[in-house]
Motif scaffolding. Structure first.
Motif, PDB file in Angstrom:
ATOM      1  N   GLY A  30      67.782  22.794  61.314  1.00 26.52           N
ATOM      2  CA  GLY A  30      69.348  22.150  60.708  1.00 26.52           C
ATOM      3  C   GLY A  30      68.922  20.762  60.435  1.00 26.52           C
ATOM      4  N   LEU A  31      67.823  20.364  60.405  1.00 29.59           N
ATOM      5  CA  LEU A  31      67.440  18.705  60.006  1.00 29.59           C
ATOM      6  C   LEU A  31      67.379  18.769  58.258  1.00 29.59           C
ATOM      7  CD1 LEU A  31      64.441  17.718  62.278  1.00 29.59           C
ATOM      8  CD2 LEU A  31      67.052  17.195  62.432  1.00 29.59           C
ATOM      9  N   ASN A  32      67.383  17.583  57.705  1.00 26.33           N
ATOM     10  CA  ASN A  32      67.299  17.633  56.430  1.00 26.33           C
ATOM     11  C   ASN A  32      65.859  17.979  56.190  1.00 26.33           C
ATOM     12  OD1 ASN A  32      69.187  15.366  57.150  1.00 26.33           O
ATOM     13  ND2 ASN A  32      69.559  15.571  55.036  1.00 26.33           N
ATOM     14  N   ASN A  33      65.778  18.441  54.967  1.00 26.05           N
ATOM     15  CA  ASN A  33      64.295  18.861  54.368  1.00 26.05           C
ATOM     16  C   ASN A  33      63.687  18.019  53.672  1.00 26.05           C
ATOM     17  OD1 ASN A  33      65.472  19.194  51.826  1.00 26.05           O
ATOM     18  ND2 ASN A  33      65.544  21.606  51.922  1.00 26.05           N
ATOM     19  N   ARG A  34      62.702  18.324  52.910  1.00 23.24           N
ATOM     20  CA  ARG A  34      61.557  17.243  52.014  1.00 23.24           C
ATOM     21  C   ARG A  34      62.468  16.647  50.914  1.00 23.24           C
ATOM     22  NH1 ARG A  34      56.349  15.632  50.583  1.00 23.24           N
ATOM     23  NH2 ARG A  34      55.670  17.023  52.298  1.00 23.24           N
ATOM     24  N   TYR A  35      63.302  17.752  50.228  1.00 25.34           N
ATOM     25  CA  TYR A  35      64.122  17.602  48.954  1.00 25.34           C
ATOM     26  C   TYR A  35      65.135  16.406  49.491  1.00 25.34           C
ATOM     27  CZ  TYR A  35      67.909  18.139  45.592  1.00 25.34           C
ATOM     28  OH  TYR A  35      68.721  17.943  44.446  1.00 25.34           O
ATOM     29  N   SER A  36      66.082  16.662  50.371  1.00 28.24           N
ATOM     30  CA  SER A  36      66.961  15.903  50.646  1.00 28.24           C
ATOM     31  C   SER A  36      66.484  14.235  51.246  1.00 28.24           C
ATOM     32  CB  SER A  36      67.942  16.271  51.748  1.00 28.24           C
ATOM     33  OG  SER A  36      67.467  16.660  52.901  1.00 28.24           O
ATOM     34  N   LEU A  37      65.426  14.466  51.848  1.00 29.78           N
ATOM     35  CA  LEU A  37      64.743  13.147  52.326  1.00 29.78           C
ATOM     36  C   LEU A  37      64.395  12.244  51.149  1.00 29.78           C
ATOM     37  CD1 LEU A  37      63.351  11.075  54.489  1.00 29.78           C
ATOM     38  CD2 LEU A  37      61.186  12.808  54.127  1.00 29.78           C
ATOM     39  N   LEU A  38      63.443  12.800  50.348  1.00 35.58           N
ATOM     40  CA  LEU A  38      63.172  12.090  49.109  1.00 35.58           C
ATOM     41  C   LEU A  38      64.590  11.528  48.499  1.00 35.58           C
ATOM     42  CD1 LEU A  38      60.207  14.140  47.771  1.00 35.58           C
ATOM     43  CD2 LEU A  38      60.187  12.079  48.921  1.00 35.58           C
ATOM     44  N   ASP A  39      65.454  12.521  48.231  1.00 34.66           N
ATOM     45  CA  ASP A  39      66.662  11.927  47.621  1.00 34.66           C
ATOM     46  C   ASP A  39      67.421  10.614  48.110  1.00 34.66           C
ATOM     47  OD1 ASP A  39      68.858  12.450  45.414  1.00 34.66           O
ATOM     48  OD2 ASP A  39      69.959  12.754  47.250  1.00 34.66           O
ATOM     49  N   ARG A  40      67.552  10.987  49.661  1.00 40.38           N
ATOM     50  CA  ARG A  40      68.042   9.837  50.394  1.00 40.38           C
ATOM     51  C   ARG A  40      67.145   8.419  50.255  1.00 40.38           C
ATOM     52  NH1 ARG A  40      70.977   9.516  55.252  1.00 40.38           N
ATOM     53  NH2 ARG A  40      71.155   7.341  55.812  1.00 40.38           N
ATOM     54  N   LEU A  41      65.833   8.729  50.363  1.00 38.06           N
ATOM     55  CA  LEU A  41      64.718   7.672  50.387  1.00 38.06           C
ATOM     56  C   LEU A  41      64.999   6.889  49.060  1.00 38.06           C
ATOM     57  CD1 LEU A  41      62.608   6.060  51.728  1.00 38.06           C
ATOM     58  CD2 LEU A  41      61.068   7.968  50.980  1.00 38.06           C
ATOM     59  N   GLN A  42      64.864   7.777  47.878  1.00 36.85           N
ATOM     60  CA  GLN A  42      65.240   6.919  46.654  1.00 36.85           C
ATOM     61  C   GLN A  42      66.412   6.089  46.707  1.00 36.85           C
ATOM     62  OE1 GLN A  42      64.913   9.976  43.943  1.00 36.85           O
ATOM     63  NE2 GLN A  42      63.033  10.752  44.366  1.00 36.85           N
ATOM     64  N   ASN A  43      67.548   6.548  47.171  1.00 35.10           N
ATOM     65  CA  ASN A  43      68.646   5.691  47.107  1.00 35.10           C
ATOM     66  C   ASN A  43      68.573   4.649  48.110  1.00 35.10           C
ATOM     67  OD1 ASN A  43      70.082   7.517  45.451  1.00 35.10           O
ATOM     68  ND2 ASN A  43      70.760   8.904  46.887  1.00 35.10           N
ATOM     69  N   THR A  44      68.034   4.688  49.246  1.00 35.10           N
ATOM     70  CA  THR A  44      67.689   3.773  50.298  1.00 35.10           C
ATOM     71  C   THR A  44      66.982   2.704  49.577  1.00 35.10           C
ATOM     72  OG1 THR A  44      67.896   5.291  52.019  1.00 35.10           O
ATOM     73  CG2 THR A  44      67.216   3.081  52.605  1.00 35.10           C
ATOM     74  N   ILE A  45      65.848   2.964  48.781  1.00 32.66           N
ATOM     75  CA  ILE A  45      65.045   2.109  48.184  1.00 32.66           C
ATOM     76  C   ILE A  45      65.766   1.345  47.277  1.00 32.66           C
ATOM     77  CG2 ILE A  45      63.018   1.904  46.515  1.00 32.66           C
ATOM     78  CD1 ILE A  45      61.975   4.232  47.885  1.00 32.66           C
TER      79      ILE A  45
END
Length: 657
Positions: free
Chosen positions: A229-244
Motif C-alpha cells: 500500500g506504499l507509494n511506488n517508484r512512479y509516485s515517488l519520482l513525481d513527488r520527489l520532482q515537486n519537492t526538489i
C-alpha cells in the motif's frame, strides 16, 4: 385486497406491448379501466333489475356489459391504443348516454353519465393501492345502482325543479369523472416523467460516483504498491520532482533514504514468498511510523524501500532517524509460529549537497533519478561495510556503483563463456599426512583481469540469482575431473562440494544431481555435499526432507562452518549427516584463546557422541594442528598443508602421494 390488486394488475397488462413507450403504457392502463368499471356497474344494475322483475330495463345495462366484453376482447387481441380511445368515447360514454336518453329520457341518460365518475376512483384505488378508494368506489356503485333509483321513486312528490337539478348533478358528476380521469392521467404522466428523470439522475449520479471510484482505484493502482500500500517508484519520482522544485525556490534541503533488507532472499528461498510478503508488509508498517506528515515512504520493488524527508534541519537528525530505523527493523518478527529477524542497510543522499554544481540545472526528472542513484550507491557502501548500518553518499560511491554494474555484466558473460574454473584444496589425515579428500572451490579467471577473488563475485551471484547456475557448473566440472582421476588410478578420496541454500529450494535438485552423476560417471560414494549450519536452520523441516532425498542417492552430507549457526540439537540428530566441519573462526586462535579451546573441545565431544566424522578448516600453524590431533580431531584442511590449487597442480600432488 392484495389478491384483487394482483388480478387487476394482470388485467391492465393484457393490452400492453413490450415495444410500447411509457406514455403509451400509461394511457392503456388508464383507459382500460373504463369498460371494466362501467361494465361491472352495468352488470350489477342489470342483475338488480332482474331481481325486481324489470326484465326489459335489465336488457339495456346487460347489453352494454356484452358490448364492453367484445370491446375489451378486441383491444386485448389487437393492443391498438387508438381503437381503445375511440371505443371508450363512443361505447362507454356517448353511446350508452344517447341510448338511455332515447329509451328512458333525460333522466335515464343522466344515470349513465354518473358511471363515468367511478373510473378515476377505481384508477386511483389501483395505482395508489389505498383501501379507502376501493371502499369509495363500491359505495358509489351501490349508491348509483340501488339508492339513487330508490330515492327517485320513494321521495314524492319531488318538485320538477328538484328533479331537473338532480339530473343536472348526475350529468355534472359524469363529466367531472371524465375530467378527473383526464386530469389524473396527466398528473400520473407528469409523475412518471419526473420519476424517470429522477431515476435517470440517480443512475447518472451513481455512474459518476462509480466512475470516480474506478478512477481513484486506477490512480491508486498506478501510484501505489499493491502489496504494502506504499507509494511506488512512479509516485515517488513525481513527488520527489515537486519537492526538489520547492527546495530550489525556498532554499531548503531534502534527504532520500534508500533502505534495503539484508539477506531477504534467504527468507523467500527457505520459507517461501508468502512469508516473505508478510515480512515486507510488516516492515512497511514500521517505516510508516518513522515519517513526518510531509514525508513519504515508497517501495521500489523487492526488498527496497525509499524514505523521502521533505525538509532537513540538521544532518545529525538524519543520523538519528537512520539509527532508529535500523533498530526498529531488526526487532524480532513473529509470523506463523516462527520468529524471524531481519536487518537493513541504508544509503542517504541529500539535495542539493550531493548534486554536483554541473548537475544543479538538470531537469527535475534527471535530478530526481540522480539523487535516487546516489542513495542507492550509498546503500551498497553500507552493504560492503558489513550490512546493518547506514552510509551518507560520497562522490566516489558513484564510481563504485558503476564498477559493480560492470562486474555484474562481466560475471554473466563469465558463465556463458566458461570463465569459471574449479580449484581444489586437499583435506589431510594429520596422523599420516595423506590426502583423504578435497574441497572444490570456484574461481573466476577473467581474460583481461586475471584471477578475481571469490569475495568479489560470490555475494553478487547470490544477489542476482545466478548462484544455482554457478554451483551446477562447478559440480559438473569437479565431478568429471574426479571421475577422470579415479580412471587414471589416482586416489583423490572424497570430493566436497558446497551446496547453496538456493539449491535446496530447487524442485529439480535431485534430478540434476542424478543426471550429473550419470553424465560424468562419478560414483555417489565419492561425493560429499557441504551445507552451512545457518542455511539448514533457516528452514530445518524442509532441509531434512531434501537432505534425506540426497542421502538416498548415496551422497554423504556434512555441515560446514559448524558452531556459527546456533543449531538445534533436536534437529541435528534428525539430519542425515555424517560429518561436522569446525569453522575456521574457532580454529584461528587456538591453542591460545580459552573460549575457542572450550568451543572446539565441545564440538569434538558432540561429534564423538553422535558418531560423526570431524574435520577442522582454516588450519595454518603446527600449534593448531597439534592441538587438534591431541584432542582427537585428525582431519585437517588449511594453508598449513596447501592453498586451493587448479586441477593440474592437484593432480601432481595426488601423483606424488
Amino acid at each position: 385486497m392484495n389478491t384483487l390488486q394482483i388480478y387487476i394488475d394482470r388485467y391492465v397488462q393484457l393490452g400492453i406491448c413490450e415495444s410500447d413507450s411509457e406514455d403509451e403504457k400509461l394511457k392503456k392502463r388508464m383507459l382500460s379501466f373504463l369498460p371494466l368499471i362501467i361494465g361491472v356497474a352495468a352488470t350489477l344494475w342489470g342483475l338488480i333489475y332482474i331481481a325486481l322483475g324489470h326484465y326489459l330495463s335489465a336488457a339495456i345495462p346487460l347489453t352494454y356489459t356484452f358490448v364492453s366484453i367484445i370491446n375489451l376482447w378486441h383491444f386485448f387481441n389487437t393492443k391498438n391504443l387508438l381503437f381503445l380511445q375511440i371505443s371508450q368515447l363512443l361505447l362507454v360514454l356517448i353511446l350508452p348516454f344517447l341510448l338511455m336518453w332515447s329509451l328512458g329520457g333525460f333522466a335515464s341518460g343522466s344515470y349513465v353519465m354518473i358511471w363515468a365518475f367511478f373510473a378515476p376512483i377505481a384508477a386511483m384505488a389501483y395505482t395508489e393501492a389505498k383501501k379507502s378508494y376501493w371502499f369509495a368506489f363500491v359505495g358509489l356503485v351501490f349508491f348509483s345502482a340501488v339508492i339513487d333509483p330508490y330515492l327517485m321513486k320513494a321521495v314524492q312528490p319531488l318538485p320538477q325543479v328538484g328533479v331537473e337539478i338532480f339530473f343536472v348533478l348526475n350529468i355534472v358528476a359524469g363529466f367531472s369523472g371524465i375530467y378527473f380521469l383526464i386530469h389524473y392521467y396527466m398528473q400520473e404522466k407528469e409523475k412518471r416523467a419526473e420519476a424517470i428523470l429522477y431515476r435517470e439522475h440517480e443512475e447518472l449520479l451513481k455512474k459518476s460516483e462509480e466512475l470516480a471510484e474506478v478512477n481513484a482505484k486506477l490512480h491508486k493502482i498506478a501510484s501505489h504498491d499493491h502489496l504494502t500500500g506504499l507509494n511506488n517508484r512512479y509516485s515517488l519520482l513525481d513527488r520527489l520532482q515537486n519537492t526538489i522544485d520547492r527546495a530550489q525556490q525556498n532554499g531548503h534541503k531534502l534527504a532520500l533514504f534508500f533502505i534495503d533488507l539484508d539477506r531477504f532472499k534467504q527468507i523467500n528461498d527457505s520459507l517461501g514468498h508468502p512469508i516473505g510478503d508478510q515480512v515486507l508488509v510488516h516492515i512497511a508498517h514500521l517505516l510508516r511510523g518513522h515519517v513526518g506528515k510531509n514525508d513519504l515512504v515508497a517501495r521500489l520493488g523487492g526488498d527496497e524501500f525509499v524514505l523521502l524527508v521533505d525538509s532537513v534541519e540538521a544532518l545529525h537528525s538524519l543520523s538519528e532517524m537512520a539509527s532508529s530505523i535500523i533498530q526498529v527493523v531488526q526487532q524480532v518478527i513473529e509470523l506463523e509460529e516462527q520468529e524471524l529477524q531481519v536487518t537493513c542497510s541504508i544509503g542517504i543522499s541529500i539535495y542539493p549537497d550531493d548534486i554536483e554544481s554541473r548537475d544543479i540545472h538538470l531537469g527535475h526528472s534527471d535530478t530526481a533519478n540522480l539523487l535516487l542513484r546516489n542513495a542507492d550507491a550509498a546503500m551498497y557502501r553500507a552493504k560492503a561495510e558489513g550490512k546493518n548500518n547506514y552510509q551518507f553518499y560520497q562522490l566516489e560511491m558513484t564510481t563504485l556503483a558503476f564498477e559493480r554494474m560492470i562486474l555484474e555484466k562481466n560475471f554473466r558473460n563469465a558463465l556463458q563463456q566458461d570463465q569459471l574454473e574449479v580449484y581444489y584444496q586437499p583435506q589431510i589425515d594429520a596422523r599420516s599426512d595423506t590426502i583423504i579428500g578435497m574441497e572444490a572451490l570456484v574461481r573466476w579467471i577473467h581474460p583481461e583481469k586475471g584471477l578475481i577473488p571469490p569475495s568479489h563475485f560470490l555475494p553478487l551471484a547470490e544477489e542476482i540469482g545466478l548462484v544455482v547456475l554457478m554451483d551446477r557448473i562447478v559440480m559438473q566440472k569437479a565431478m568429471a575431473q574426479f571421475a577422470q582421476w579415479y580412471e587414471q588410478g589416482l586416489n583423490p578420496g572424497v570430493l566436497s562440494l558446497n551446496l547453496a541454500i538456493k539449491q535446496l529450494e530447487q524442485e529439480d535438485l535431485i534430478y540434476k544431481l542424478s543426471k550429473i552423476l550419470e553424465e560424468t560417471r562419478c560414483l555417489p560414494k565419492w561425493i560429499e555435499l557441504e551445507i552451512t549450519e545457518g542455511q539448514i536452520m533457516t528452514n530445518p523441516k524442509k532441509s531434512v526432507e531434501v537432505l534425506e532425498a540426497i542421502n538416498g542417492l548415496g551422497i554423504k552430507m556434512s555441515i560446514d562452518d559448524f558452531g556459527t549457526g546456533y543449531s538445534s540439537l533436536a534437529y541435528l540428530k534428525r539430519l542425515p549427516i555424517h560429518k561436522l566441519k569446525i569453522d575456521q573462526s574457532f580454529v584461528r586462535d587456538i591453542p591460545d584463546d580459552e573460549n575457542d579451546i572450550a568451543i572446539v573441545k565441545a564440538i569434538i565431544a558432540l561429534a564423538e557422541s553422535m558418531e560423526l566424522e570431524l574435520i577442522a578448516e582454516g588450519v595454518e600453524t603446527e600449534k593448531q594442528k597439534n592441538f587438534l590431533v591431541e584432542n582427537r580431531c585428525h582431519n585437517i584442511q588449511g594453508y598449513l598443508y596447501a592453498k586451493p590449487m587448479n586441477a593440474y597442480a592437484m593432480e601432481r600432488m595426488l601423483s606424488a602421494q
